[in-house]
Design an enzyme around this catalytic site. Structure first.
Site, PDB file in Angstrom:
ATOM      1  N   ASP A  37       0.591  -1.121   0.050  1.00 20.12           N
ATOM      2  CA  ASP A  37       0.012  -0.030   0.024  1.00 20.12           C
ATOM      3  C   ASP A  37       1.000   1.359   0.378  1.00 20.12           C
ATOM      4  O   ASP A  37       2.484   0.805   0.512  1.00 20.12           O
ATOM      5  CB  ASP A  37      -1.245   0.297   1.358  1.00 20.12           C
ATOM      6  CG  ASP A  37      -1.960   0.978   0.940  1.00 20.12           C
ATOM      7  OD1 ASP A  37      -2.184   1.555   0.264  1.00 20.12           O
ATOM      8  OD2 ASP A  37      -1.902   1.607   2.002  1.00 20.12           O
ATOM      9  N   LYS A  86     -16.611  18.346   0.999  1.00 16.08           N
ATOM     10  CA  LYS A  86     -15.087  17.864   0.736  1.00 16.08           C
ATOM     11  C   LYS A  86     -15.365  16.301   0.738  1.00 16.08           C
ATOM     12  O   LYS A  86     -15.203  15.514   0.868  1.00 16.08           O
ATOM     13  CB  LYS A  86     -14.372  18.280   1.827  1.00 16.08           C
ATOM     14  CG  LYS A  86     -14.686  16.910   3.152  1.00 16.08           C
ATOM     15  CD  LYS A  86     -13.277  17.119   4.218  1.00 16.08           C
ATOM     16  CE  LYS A  86     -13.202  16.324   5.845  1.00 16.08           C
ATOM     17  NZ  LYS A  86     -12.387  16.554   6.336  1.00 16.08           N
ATOM     18  N   ARG A  96      -1.457  14.744  -1.956  1.00 19.68           N
ATOM     19  CA  ARG A  96      -2.896  14.660  -1.078  1.00 19.68           C
ATOM     20  C   ARG A  96      -3.551  14.912  -2.139  1.00 19.68           C
ATOM     21  O   ARG A  96      -3.701  16.428  -1.212  1.00 19.68           O
ATOM     22  CB  ARG A  96      -3.292  14.035  -0.954  1.00 19.68           C
ATOM     23  CG  ARG A  96      -2.446  12.148  -0.347  1.00 19.68           C
ATOM     24  CD  ARG A  96      -2.877  11.909   1.465  1.00 19.68           C
ATOM     25  NE  ARG A  96      -3.889  11.652   1.388  1.00 19.68           N
ATOM     26  CZ  ARG A  96      -4.453  10.587   1.447  1.00 19.68           C
ATOM     27  NH1 ARG A  96      -3.670   9.352   0.612  1.00 19.68           N
ATOM     28  NH2 ARG A  96      -5.896  10.572   2.217  1.00 19.68           N
ATOM     29  N   THR A 138      -2.380   1.303  -4.681  1.00 21.11           N
ATOM     30  CA  THR A 138      -2.924   2.390  -4.296  1.00 21.11           C
ATOM     31  C   THR A 138      -4.309   2.788  -5.000  1.00 21.11           C
ATOM     32  O   THR A 138      -4.779   2.753  -6.168  1.00 21.11           O
ATOM     33  CB  THR A 138      -1.678   3.907  -4.094  1.00 21.11           C
ATOM     34  OG1 THR A 138      -2.337   4.529  -3.041  1.00 21.11           O
ATOM     35  CG2 THR A 138      -1.344   3.778  -5.699  1.00 21.11           C
ATOM     36  N   ASN A 190      -8.546  -1.503   4.548  1.00 21.19           N
ATOM     37  CA  ASN A 190      -8.644  -0.910   2.818  1.00 21.19           C
ATOM     38  C   ASN A 190      -7.624  -2.670   2.342  1.00 21.19           C
ATOM     39  O   ASN A 190      -7.549  -2.637   0.926  1.00 21.19           O
ATOM     40  CB  ASN A 190      -8.801   0.138   2.327  1.00 21.19           C
ATOM     41  CG  ASN A 190      -7.466   0.682   2.865  1.00 21.19           C
ATOM     42  OD1 ASN A 190      -6.317   0.228   3.298  1.00 21.19           O
ATOM     43  ND2 ASN A 190      -6.869   1.420   1.480  1.00 21.19           N
ATOM     44  N   ASP A 191      -6.846  -2.702   3.340  1.00 19.70           N
ATOM     45  CA  ASP A 191      -5.636  -3.345   3.318  1.00 19.70           C
ATOM     46  C   ASP A 191      -5.453  -4.594   3.597  1.00 19.70           C
ATOM     47  O   ASP A 191      -4.732  -5.924   3.647  1.00 19.70           O
ATOM     48  CB  ASP A 191      -3.843  -3.006   3.667  1.00 19.70           C
ATOM     49  CG  ASP A 191      -4.041  -1.324   2.709  1.00 19.70           C
ATOM     50  OD1 ASP A 191      -4.113  -1.753   1.286  1.00 19.70           O
ATOM     51  OD2 ASP A 191      -3.697  -0.711   3.684  1.00 19.70           O
TER      52      ASP A 191
END
Length: 1296
Positions: free
Chosen positions: A424, A713, A756, A836, A961-962
């Site tokens: 990741d 956002k 990001r 990613t 999420n990994d």
């Protein structure tokens, strides 16, 4: 009290029992929890005070809160442990042989002796299991003995009870800093808005606070909840392990129902924070709680080496059967051809039946060919390897006060065979410390150059970094409650995270340090140009007619940053900042503010009541210069508890521009704006972030125009598609189009810098639109079935036609030594893939920064929109790549290809008809970057590579999420970082920094594999060598199953006399030093190719054992030929020679010889000779029918005995010694060269190391490098973005 409890927790945690409980999945405790006898699909919970007998029976059917993670009880230990050990086929096999030896027809020696090996193995394993179970028992006893307050029907008050006495339906009262004993439904909070805050660090490692809410529509009470007055019925889902979901409803006596969800549930092992008192009713207890349901214990996998071992064990079985069949057939033929049988006992058994009996006799005699002690030895060696890994000081993270965790106990050797690493990016390669770097507002970019220079030269305060470990950081938050009821703060968070013995508890004078709030993250230097624009608001010369549209965008932008979040505001002297009555007047009148924002056509700020005061607000300076931090007392002491680092970064950025979030309550937010003072904003709804929408929104009401404003956002890929021109806004089409165009350019630039990106937008709803949406949303909130799906649809319905305000660029810095680690892994032959969810440009920039993508690489990017174009492009690339390989010429200065694939393309590539082409292309690339990939895609990619290419894979990540890809890989690595412990709890090994992967694989992985592989081969060698001695003897005894040694020596030879040296060999042997393995990653390739344990190596070892057994048997045979030596006298020099050969064989094979090795080797030899000598002196009837009395004593007194032993040992080991000498002289391995370099002096060592690296670089340049410089091919969808040319400064043309 605190120190003693902390010490007890330290003792429990030192046992390595996981986050809070045992590593083992509970067995006995689960069986004690009966299922719902009514077979209900839902769980019914009522007050334990009920007098309804039927409901009382239902409550009794549920689990109690007593946690039992032990496997055994006092009475069940022996039968249950024996039953578990019988699940191993090897144990059953040897028990069968021991029982077979009791059959008179086939027994080979004393039956009592035959059971000694298996009894010893079973006893050692049982002692180990008993010790582990005892440690779990101590942990259970402490946890079950913790105290909480339970409502007592008899005493009509809350009384102290142990956790184990809590039951479903009980009312539990908790105070600040107390740990929640069971999963409870929140019924009362001392907060006037019915809110409480919990810290889930004990559950998932996240140190930020999470908000929980009292069940909606409960009758308002001025005082605490009275349990006697609670007559509602709760229907909820059955126990499960989903931490983020809870479904059900509460039915009031009036039959009205209200939905229950996750925000109403307090989970076991979490800690109450910032709330004085809460009361809840227990819905899940003990092993039915979500915490225990997630406690899966250690991961048991079968390593690649173990799979190879099982194959060789089968070959050993085949060899054993062949030898026994040979003996059986030989015995039958010998009896049939025997003419003079006068010396035999008369027997009517036919030769064929005698041969059948002898087959089983030989199975007993040659049983040591199957290494019974090998499996126990492997377990012991692996435990020692784990011990060395866990106690490696290089893996200790002082700042987080954490070290490596080995959760999988049996795949340490797989660390030395990894071929693919899937990583990741965020939080794994990067710090996950989000720092506001720059922003764009209304199409104007603000570079924040001073802030960039600050980040370049910034260094964390060393004193803060040394003193604030994870423990102290988390503990500091509990100080905010010091004025509340904290009578049990001694079992707060620090007691669950390894509070070190002797450490002092945090002092109230320590600086506050909450999650995501280090000085680097908070101390943002504003952009002077943006400050100058905001200063206009506080200037006395500022006229309303000068208020530009841009200024409204700017204020609105920072307003969104300040309130579009779930941040909890606190300070050292106040546990939580709520919204007080506003008593100050903004600088401008309310009418001016209204007119100002009506110029934009959109309402902005809301106040619940007109403020009245003459106090001057804090503002920017009059002359456009930036004024320092607020000087009011306590202004700088605000502590933001955010759920994510991105959220914290944006709130700190808004505060840097005086847009400060000062307080939060359930319905209002207190925000200070420059030139306007403090404003109370009414909060209508929060639509939280989820991975489907990839955004979050807040809905507020403007009191001046009574309109509803939505601030949103989220990811730029989503917000840009939702950003439409608002209806009725003047010139909005042209302005919004220009803003979107400029913002997109800035976003692309941010991505190329590796930042990001988040987009900020807003929307204004009319009253009619809001009322229509509110009805549907209220229905979704109160729904019992499909609540999550309905809420998702409701949020998506609201978040449309947004007005784009701007975007932010947040820097997530690389962790230290990440480039060096990736470079070392690539030199080691490990292919690194980065998976990613970030944009393609961001992923490529990070790949460049971490040296995954080199300046000499050819970059292939794929972003196909259809399957056909991708298939054509992939096949065309493969054809050209294969052509270049055949030509064998490489472009000078080019090191290979790097493939970049986006999520949409990955969907196509994972389809069945394109898997092969995609794998072939990616296999020929040096590295692969998959961007915009989902968690499911990550796991599919890992599974595809693992299964199709049949390679060893490792996945590393830090977030939830990994988890899927970590579980799919052969080895899963979790990083305990900023995103909680979900990845750690699903992993095989857990580290705190990515750089630790370098030593874990290159050093410990290499050592674990080579040590274990060599030890296994050595076990096979010594067993085969000794068994063959017994087999050769059968040719001289009529294949009768007789042996030339007494049964005690036969049994103990492998079990005792030669068992300790291989253990030491597998634990401490070191072929190359750690420093050299780090400096020469190429040495890791030997493990990837399984050079230490190939099938050819196994059979060569077997041939060597065969040769040595021939020498060891026939030299004594010819030496004693024609003498009057009896059977035992003949066997004495054979046993002694075999022992010396086996021990000295290990000396030849060992790379390390220390005093400990010498002690064990010499001790084993002395043990054998002492035992046999004493045995021959004192034992008269120990081994009937033979009598060993005086045999070994006589033999050891004769020179011939020592001459035979010496000659046999030399001739047996000479071929192996010569083979090693010739091979190491003519063609030494890389490992041997590196080992010799370790012995050089420092100057020579440096010169040899430089020469090695130059040689490796030259050989790599002559290797497989593809030249595409002169190719003129056009392949759709594979292009190199023009903006990325800086990543390949040294390359020529690029394959496109």
């Amino acid at each position: 009290m605190q120190s003693s409890v902390g010490h007890e927790w330290l003792e429990i945690l030192s046992l390595g029992l996981g986050v809070m409980y045992s590593l083992e999945r509970p067995v006995q405790g689960q069986s004690s929890c009966p299922k719902d006898r009514l077979g209900r699909k839902r769980r019914t919970v009522v007050s334990s005070l009920t007098e309804d007998e039927e409901l009382t029976e239902i409550l009794k059917s549920y689990c109690s809160n007593k946690v039992t993670t032990t496997k055994y009880s006092f009475l069940s230990f022996i039968p249950k442990n024996l039953f578990e050990q019988l699940h191993r086929f090897a144990n059953i096999y040897f028990i069968f042989l021991a029982a077979l030896n009791f059959v008179p027809v086939v027994n080979a020696f004393q039956p009592e002796i035959s059971i000694i090996p298996i009894l010893l193995v079973l006893a050692v394993t049982a002692v180990k299991d008993l010790w582990e179970d005892y440690r779990k028992h101590k942990s259970d006893k402490f946890i079950n003995g913790l105290v909480c307050e339970i409502y007592s029907r008899k005493r009509q008050m809350y009384v102290d009870q142990r956790w184990q006495d809590v039951h479903v339906g009980d009312f539990v009262r908790l105070s600040c800093n107390e740990i929640i004993p069971a999963d409870m439904l929140l019924l009362y909070s001392s907060d006037p808005h019915g809110v409480c805050y919990i810290e889930t660090a004990n559950l998932d490692g996240e140190t930020n606070l999470k908000q929980r809410q009292v069940v909606r529509d409960l009758p308002r009470q001025g005082s605490e909840l009275t349990p006697e007055n609670f007559h509602s019925r709760i229907e909820c889902e059955n126990p499960n392990n989903d931490l983020s979901r809870f479904r059900g409803f509460m039915e009031y006596p009036s039959k009205a129902r209200v939905g229950l969800h996750n925000n109403n549930l307090l989970l076991r092992s979490c800690t109450i924070r910032n709330t004085e008192t809460v009361i809840g009713i227990v819905v899940y207890a003990g092993h039915e709680t979500k915490a225990m349901k997630n406690n899966n214990g250690p991961r048991y996998k079968r390593s690649k080496l173990e799979r190879r071992l099982n194959v060789d064990v089968l070959w050993s079985v085949v060899l054993l059967v062949i030898m026994c069949l040979t003996a059986a057939i030989g015995h039958g033929l010998w009896l049939r051809n025997l003419k003079d049988n006068s010396f035999l006992i008369p027997d009517t058994t036919s030769p064929a039946l005698s041969g059948f009996y002898l087959f089983w006799t030989m199975i007993i005699v040659l049983q040591v060919l199957i290494p019974i002690s090998l499996y126990v030895s492997i377990e012991i060696v692996k435990l020692c390897q784990i011990f060395f890994i866990q106690n490696d000081v290089d893996f200790y993270n002082e700042y987080m006060d954490s070290r490596i965790q080995c959760r999988a106990l049996n795949i340490t050797e797989d660390l030395g065979q990894i071929q693919y690493v899937f990583s990741d990016k965020t939080g794994t390669l990067t710090e996950n410390k989000m720092v506001f770097r720059r922003c764009t507002i209304a199409g104007v970019e603000y570079p924040h150059e001073e802030n960039a220079r600050r980040l370049e030269v910034y260094k964390e305060d060393e004193a803060l970094g040394c003193s604030h470990t994870l423990k102290s950081r988390a503990s500091a938050k509990s100080l905010s409650c010091k004025s509340l009821s904290c009578n049990r703060s001694s079992v707060s968070l620090h007691t669950l995270t390894g509070h070190s013995e002797g450490e002092e508890s945090p002092s109230p004078t320590l600086p506050q340090h909450s999650a995501f709030s280090s000085p680097m993250e908070k101390d943002i230097v504003p952009d002077p140009f943006l400050v100058q624009k905001l200063n206009c608001l506080s200037s006395p010369l500022f006229l309303l007619r000068d208020a530009s549209m841009e200024l409204t965008y700017i204020v609105d932008f920072f307003m969104a940053l300040a309130i579009c979040n779930t941040v909890v505001v606190s300070s050292p002297n106040q546990p939580r900042h709520v919204v007080p009555e506003v008593s100050r007047t903004p600088l401008k009148s309310l009418e001016d503010i209204k007119m100002l924002f009506q110029r934009f056509g959109l309402p902005r700020f809301s106040t619940l009541s007109p403020p009245h005061t003459t106090e001057s607000p804090r503002s920017f300076t009059q002359h456009g210069s930036w004024k320092g931090p607020p000087s009011e007392p306590g202004a700088d002491e605000l502590i933001y508890e955010a759920e994510s680092p991105d959220e914290a970064a944006l709130v700190h950025a808004a505060r840097a521009y005086r847009c400060t979030l000062q307080g939060r309550s359930l319905e209002r937010l207190l925000v200070e704006l420059p030139g306007m003072g403090s404003l109370a904003v009414r909060l209508l709804h929060i639509l939280p972030f989820d991975s489907t929408r990839k955004r979050m929104s807040v809905v507020v009401r403007h009191p001046l125009t009574n309109q509803v404003v939505v601030y949103t956002k989220g990811a730029d890929s989503v917000i840009m598609d939702l950003a439409e021109s608002p209806k009725g806004a003047e010139q909005s089409d042209g302005r919004q189009g220009h803003i979107r165009e400029q913002t997109q350019k800035h976003l692309d630039n941010y991505a190329r810098e590796g930042l990001r990106t988040l987009c900020i937008a807003k929307k204004v709803q009319t009253s009619t639109e809001y009322e229509i949406w509110l009805k549907r949303h209220a229905f979704a909130e109160t729904s019992i079935e499909n609540r999550e799906e309905l809420l998702l649809e409701s949020a998506q319905r609201l978040e449309t036609n947004l007005t784009l305000l701007g975007a932010t660029g947040i820097e997530d810095r690389l962790q230290e030594e990440v480039p060096e680690t990736i470079e070392a892994l690539q030199r080691a032959g490990v292919k690194v893939w980065v998976l990613t969810g970030d944009k393609q440009e961001t992923a490529i920039n990070i790949a460049c920064a971490c040296k995954l993508l080199r300046t000499t690489d050819q970059l292939l990017t794929s972003s196909s929109s259809c399957l056909v174009s991708l298939q054509e492009a992939c096949k065309a690339l493969l054809l050209e790549l294969r052509a270049e390989v055949e030509r064998g010429e490489a472009a000078e200065g080019t090191s290979g290809f790097t493939l970049v694939v986006d999520g949409r393309t990955l969907d196509f590539a994972l389809q069945e008809d394109l898997k092969g082409d995609f794998l072939e292309l990616s296999r020929r690339c040096r590295a692969v970057v998959c961007c915009r990939s989902t968690p499911l895609q990550k796991s599919h990619v890992v599974q595809l590579v693992r299964d199709q290419l049949r390679v060893m894979t490792l996945a590393i990540g830090d977030g939830a999420n990994d988890v899927s890809m970590i579980q799919v890989a052969d080895v899963g690595i979790g990083i305990s970082g900023q995103e909680g412990m979900q990845a750690v709890m699903s992993s095989d090994f857990a580290i705190s920094r990515f750089k630790h992967l370098r030593k874990l694989l290159l050093v410990h992985g290499h050592w674990c594999y080579t040590r274990l592989a060599n030890m296994i081969l050595y076990f096979f060698y010594k067993n085969v060598m000794y068994v063959n001695l017994l087999f050769w003897y059968q040719f001289f005894c009529g294949f009768s199953g007789s042996v030339m040694t007494n049964s005690w020596v036969l049994i103990f030879f492998n079990l005792l006399f030669t068992s300790a040296p291989p253990l030491l060999y597998g634990i401490l042997d070191k072929d190359v030093s750690a420093d050299t393995l780090i400096k020469l990653p190429e040495l890791y390739k030997s493990g990837q190719n399984s050079k230490a344990y190939l099938p050819s190596t196994f059979w060569l070892t077997m041939l060597d054992a065969l040769y040595q057994s021939l020498v060891c048997f026939f030299i004594p045979y010819f030496a004693y030929a024609g003498s009057d030596a009896d059977m035992l006298s003949f066997g004495s020099p054979i046993n002694a020679s075999a022992l010396l050969i086996i021990l000295l064989h290990q000396v030849i094979e060992s790379r390390t010889l220390t005093w400990l090795h010498v002690l064990v080797l010499v001790g084993s030899a002395l043990f054998y000779f002492s035992f046999t000598l004493v045995f021959s002196v004192v034992c008269v009837t120990c081994s009937p029918p033979t009598n060993p009395l005086g045999v070994d004593k006589l033999q050891m007194s004769q020179p011939l005995f020592y001459g035979v032993c010496a000659l046999t040992t030399v001739l047996a080991l000479l071929p192996r010694f010569l083979f090693h000498a010739l091979r190491n002289s003519i063609s030494p391995s890389d490992t041997l060269k590196a080992a010799l370099m370790d012995q050089l002096n420092p100057d020579n060592y440096c010169r040899r190391m430089q020469h090695w690296n130059q040689t490796q670089a030259q050989s790599k340049a002559r290797g497989l490098i593809i030249n595409v410089e002169d190719l003129d091919i056009k392949i759709p969808d594979f292009i190199l973005p023009k903006e990325l040319k800086e990543c390949r400064a040294a390359t020529g043309s690029v394959l496109s």
